[in-house]
Each structure stands twice: as structure tokens, then as C-alpha cells.
Motif scaffolding. Sequence first.
Motif, PDB file in Angstrom:
ATOM      1  N   LEU A   1      11.974   9.199   6.293  1.00  0.00           N
ATOM      2  CA  LEU A   1      12.751   8.092   6.561  1.00  0.00           C
ATOM      3  C   LEU A   1      14.057   9.112   7.694  1.00  0.00           C
TER       4      LEU A   1
ATOM      5  N   SER B   1       9.622  10.083   0.824  1.00  0.00           N
ATOM      6  CA  SER B   1      10.504   8.627   1.224  1.00  0.00           C
ATOM      7  C   SER B   1      11.463   9.157   1.970  1.00  0.00           C
ATOM      8  N   ASP B   2      12.589   9.917   0.766  1.00  0.00           N
ATOM      9  CA  ASP B   2      12.850  11.010   2.103  1.00  0.00           C
ATOM     10  C   ASP B   2      12.667  11.576   3.308  1.00  0.00           C
TER      11      ASP B   2
ATOM     12  N   ALA C   1       7.115  10.440  -5.187  1.00  0.00           N
ATOM     13  CA  ALA C   1       7.714   8.183  -4.112  1.00  0.00           C
ATOM     14  C   ALA C   1       8.575   9.017  -3.569  1.00  0.00           C
ATOM     15  N   GLU C   2      10.188   9.387  -4.715  1.00  0.00           N
ATOM     16  CA  GLU C   2      11.492   9.758  -3.598  1.00  0.00           C
ATOM     17  C   GLU C   2      10.951  11.174  -3.145  1.00  0.00           C
TER      18      GLU C   2
ATOM     19  N   ARG D   1      12.060   1.413  -0.845  1.00  0.00           N
ATOM     20  CA  ARG D   1      12.747   2.380   0.600  1.00  0.00           C
ATOM     21  C   ARG D   1      12.648   2.485   1.732  1.00  0.00           C
TER      22      ARG D   1
ATOM     23  N   LYS E   1       7.303   1.252  10.419  1.00  0.00           N
ATOM     24  CA  LYS E   1       7.364   1.885   9.072  1.00  0.00           C
ATOM     25  C   LYS E   1       6.751   3.522   8.955  1.00  0.00           C
TER      26      LYS E   1
ATOM     27  N   VAL F   1       8.519   1.987   2.976  1.00  0.00           N
ATOM     28  CA  VAL F   1       7.757   2.442   3.216  1.00  0.00           C
ATOM     29  C   VAL F   1       6.242   2.051   3.192  1.00  0.00           C
TER      30      VAL F   1
ATOM     31  N   PHE G   1       8.326   3.317  -2.491  1.00  0.00           N
ATOM     32  CA  PHE G   1       7.322   3.130  -1.466  1.00  0.00           C
ATOM     33  C   PHE G   1       8.406   1.919  -0.562  1.00  0.00           C
TER      34      PHE G   1
END
Length: 551
Positions: free
Chosen positions: A329, A325-326, A321-322, A45, A25, A47, A42
Motif C-alpha cells: 500500500l 500490507s505496508d 500481514a502488517e 488495511r 486493490k 488488501v 489484510f
Amino acid sequence: MIRDFTTSVQETRPPQGKGTIEMTKPKVLISDALSPAAVQIFKDRGVEVDFQPNLGKDKEKLAEIIGNYDGLAIRSATKATAKLIEKATRLKVIGRAGIGVDNVEIPAATAKGIIVMNTPFGNSITTAEHAITLMLALAREIPQADASTQAGKWEKNRFMGVEITAKTLGVIGCGNIGTIVADRALGLRMKVIAFDPFLSPERAKDIGVEKVELDDLLKRADFITLHTPLTEKTRNVIDAAAIAKMKKGVRIINCARGGLVDEQALVDALNSKHVAGAAFDVFVEEPATSNVLFGHPNVICTPHLGASTTEAQENVALQVAEQMSDYLLSGAISNAVNFPSITAEEAPKLKPFIELAEKLGSFAGQLTESGILKTEITYEGHVAEMKIKAITSAVLSGLLRPMLGEINVVSAPVVAKERGMVVDEVVRAAQSDYESLITVTVTTERQERSVSGTVYADGKPRLVDIKGIRVDAEFGKSMIYVTNEDKPGFIGAFASLLGDAKINIATFHLGRVKQGGDAIALVEVDGAVPPELLAKVQTLPQVKQAKALTF
């Protein structure tokens, strides 16, 4: 070189013949105090997250471990310096929960291919509400009345306030926050007038405000609130001269940036009773432990609390955080301040055209002095087959930055839309001598101006057309742009002024529509252009306009 946009999930390969591929990860370090909800995002998702909210204050410890992480999530305590970034061998993204990224050395991050993200709109409502709160407190002298009452006094006759109903609020800067302030003020039955060069008349009508010029706002407003970035054009936008134009008894609120108001000039106006009161959340020097405004009986001060609500801090934490993560990932990029939303495969081809686009936009923006109604970007030839949205964003960032300051390739389209600016993209096959050509046409309330450019085989952007006049010029760091009549004597007189001012000419480009008609001169010079030199150039009989440009 920009890091891989497509995925940051790493493969750990065992020795040949020993087991299978293990997917690890991506790992994020949170080194400042962020909401626990951000930590959970996180984790949900996929992470891996290391939450050490006090680590940002320990530079040495942070530097020791930063090489273990793919992402760094921060607020304001952590300083992502060039030295720290140099040790961040795995780092792919830095996410700032908030709008300001002055604690991140963006050039150093960009050089290492690290994306820097912020959350530019998470604080808007909170900051707007603080401005309204300060306006109401100022109108009724709430802090002073509270202090007096709690001191055992009962001074009803001393604190004679004013109503805000039917008063005129002047909003300087009608972007995201300014628009919210205007909406709340209209709900309080105020009349709202707004000055913003990038606010279209249609957008002003939609949000219920009257668009005016700055001088008109200064003369008419009972209350003035500032919501504009600090740039060279907006620094001390409220100075002694501006205050002199205001009506007696005006009240001024600043929750935007220190430096928009000349603090000493304001104190002088408060002392003379020309300004009835002021409420400030921001100051020229912060932290502000002393200031000329402090202690004045008609001034309210707060310690930069514009974004300080539970909801605002929660919003920006969740957003960062969003976003991180996007990116880690899937490679999706949003609200990046140092690169547009493009993939690693597209980056090498787009990079020189993004540079060209931003410089074309900057060229037009530095020459624009009235409200922009429409921007048309025409793509011809090979560039028309590329991902033009990223290039358009670069044009808009260059166009808007001279006036608005904190604009990047991601936020520029949003800012343009907020101000009601029409942005058209035209794609067509090559119709010129160039393999690729970008033309930026800006329509303002006063005129239309076009500028075209291309990228040669050497990868350098070139100006090839200005207002229909052919040129072939590179973008210099410091340039002088002159529009003039094509008559004998201009070049000699112009060059003499530069020589007298000890300004060395690097390149000199000329163009004209026809003999004796409109002409332009675009001169690259060594060093900054003194304002007094521009003033002298402007007095030459053939000159219509003279501007200093920086790229």
C-alpha cells in the motif's frame, strides 16, 4: 530490476472517453495455514486476500494461479521455487511467517524484483522458553520419570535429579533468544556466563551475564545451551575436543540448529558418563526419524518445537500481514532479506554502493576473530549525500554474516544493537582523490582495522586502502589476504607455494607502508583455497597473517 517501492495499488484505465479511473486493490494469496487474524489485517488495511491454507501442498495448482497475485504469504509448506516465481508475473512480495526462508529461492525472487520478507523476532520468547523447559526437564529427568510411573513402576531412588539454583549456565550465542534465556535463568537464581564474539562487555553487564571466552565457558558451565546460527565457524562448535574440556556431569541443551553439536561425539560422552544428559530440539537431519541420540536413557528429544506455541504462530502471522500490507500500500519495506529499505528512485544510485559496503564489511568481518566493540563508517564525497542508513545496514550485514550466518541488511542493525556494538556514521566532504569513498573502521578488543573502497565509472566496487596501505583491487570470488614484512624473497616463496598447490593466480595486488616495513598481498585465485595451503603460507618467515576470503 526491483519493483516499484512507492505503491502497488493499480490503476485500471478504461478506453478513452468511457468512464473514470478504477483503483483496484492489491491481491494477496495465503497458501499455508495462517491465523485468521492475519486474514483480517489484510482486509482491514484494504488488501484483497485469498485464503487457501492447503494450496501450498499442491505445486501444480499453485503454479496455475500464482500469476493473479501481488503478494504471497506462506509458512513452511509452500515452496517458492524458481519455477513458481517465473510464473508469478504480478508478484511483488513474498512474506514468510517465521524466520527461516529456505523454502524460498531468494536469488530467483531478487532477479524478478520480488521482495522477500520474514519475521525474525516473532518466535524468540517461545524458543527461549522451550530451552528453559528442556533444561528443567533434563535436571529432574521428567520424561523418563513420567514414562516409568505411568508404566506402573515407583522408582523414587532411580530418578535422582539436580537443582539448578546456584548452578552455572553457559550460553553460547547471546543474541535475541540467548538474552531471553539468560534473563529467565537469572530469575531462577542461576549464574550465567556467555560466549558471543559480538557481545560487548557493556551489553553483557546490562543483561547481567559474565562475558567469557569459549574455553572458559566449557570448563565452568554445569549446563550449556546453544543459541547461535549454523555457519562454517559454528558447525560442530561442540565436538569431542570441546566436550573433553567440559566438567564431568555437564548437561547440554540445543534448541538452535542441528549441526552445532557433533552428535556421535555427544553419544560417546554420554556413554562414558562425562556428559550427564542432553536435551535436543534440533538435529543434523530433519525430519529426524532416526538419530544416534534416540533411545539413549539420558537424552530428551523433541521434534523442532522451538516456535510451536499458539502465541508464536499468532505473532508471526500478524507481523507478516502488517509488513506485506505496508509494502503493497505504501512501499514501506521491513524485515526484507534481499534488499534494504529504500525507494525505487534511490535504488539505481545506491545499488553499487550497497554492493561495495557489504563487501567492505565482509572483508573486515572475515578478518575479525575477537569481539567487536565499535564500527565506524565514514562517507566522503557524493556518497555522503545518499541515504546512508541503507548503506550502513549493508556494511553491518557483511561484517556480521561470517560469524552469525542468517544476517540480512534489515536485521543487521538490530543484531548489532542487541550485542551492544557501537555504530558511528561520519559524513564529510571529499578529502581524497575519489568522488566517493567509504571507509569501514572496526575496533575490537585487540586491535583497530580500517578498509576503504569506492565505485568507479564502470559500476564495480574497488578496494583502495587497507590499514592505511594504498591498493587498487576488485573483489574476487576467492582471495588470499596476507600481511607480511616487506623483505626480499616473500613474493617468490608465496607464488611457489600457490604453484605447487596448482592454484592459479587471477590478480595479484601488493602494498606497503614503507620500504622494509609492513606490507600486504591481496591475491585473487581460481577456486577455493585449501586449509593446508594457508598453513604453509603462514609458515613463511616474513608472514604475519594469512587468510582465505570469499565474496
